[in-house]
Design an enzyme around this catalytic site. Sequence first.
Site, mmCIF file in Angstrom:
data_model
loop_
_atom_site.group_PDB
_atom_site.id
_atom_site.type_symbol
_atom_site.label_atom_id
_atom_site.label_comp_id
_atom_site.label_asym_id
_atom_site.label_seq_id
_atom_site.Cartn_x
_atom_site.Cartn_y
_atom_site.Cartn_z
ATOM 1 N N PRO A 204 0.756 -1.193 -0.174
ATOM 2 C CA PRO A 204 -0.075 -0.021 -0.071
ATOM 3 C C PRO A 204 0.725 1.146 0.012
ATOM 4 C CG PRO A 204 0.113 -0.683 2.268
ATOM 5 C CD PRO A 204 0.717 -1.930 1.331
ATOM 6 N N CYS A 205 2.335 1.193 -0.038
ATOM 7 C CA CYS A 205 3.048 2.334 -0.149
ATOM 8 C C CYS A 205 2.690 3.550 -1.019
ATOM 9 C CB CYS A 205 4.413 1.980 0.019
ATOM 10 S SG CYS A 205 5.056 1.428 -1.657
#
Length: 254
Positions: A204-205
Amino acid sequence: MTSDANAHQPGPSARLTYSDFEFAIKAFLHQTRHHTPWSYVEYSPRRGQPLQGYLTLTKLVHSHHTSSGAPSTTTTTTSTQVPGAATIDPADQLLLDELAEQLDDIPDGDDHDEDNDIVIQQSTNLTFDYLSVNYHIVFSPSYQVPVLYFNAYRPDGTAISLEEIYESLVPEEWRGAIRNSGLNGGISQQDHPVLNTPYFYMHPCETVPLMETILQSNSNTTTAGDGPSYLESYIVTWLSFTGQAIGVSVPTDM
């Protein structure tokens, strides 16, 4: 629902609280009720704390493999809640019909040309395999965004490897970019935050920068009160980018 969302969250934000996330996934669940059978699962994060939830979807994915076992192309089937169902999807039936037509076109006797020999060889070496893929949309308190977790299983119930994930689920044109994303690639494996068993997940960065860009673009082209709130459309927007990388998509009319 729109007025409640606006009161709940005064301005668009790519980062969500759990309350935002719950509102967003329940809105998404309502929006997709006639499309794909996502289900809401409740769980207790800790004893004495309020129940929380995540979304789950099980889907059959049709993979084409050569006789050597190397995956070649992938076609996703219509979503289903029952893994391993024996019914033939219309898309799969169309593929089988086309193959049958090719075989019918091959003339009898010894007048085969080179192209016909190739068709026979390809049809002999091609086998059909199904993967049952379980997708979960779970909230990440650390990143404050939804995260897409998933596992894929062969018909005998064995899980497939990360390399097979890339070959069977990720579109070929996306593989290089996802492999080279971040330090360990865009797809990693860790314990599921609720089930505590190994699951693959889309890292999810990049979610916050992506959603900030989209929300900013939307705010420049809409006025207050136009259309659904950003929380109501958050999961649809996010999944339309994240999900198609691993075989789950948003209906085009959404």
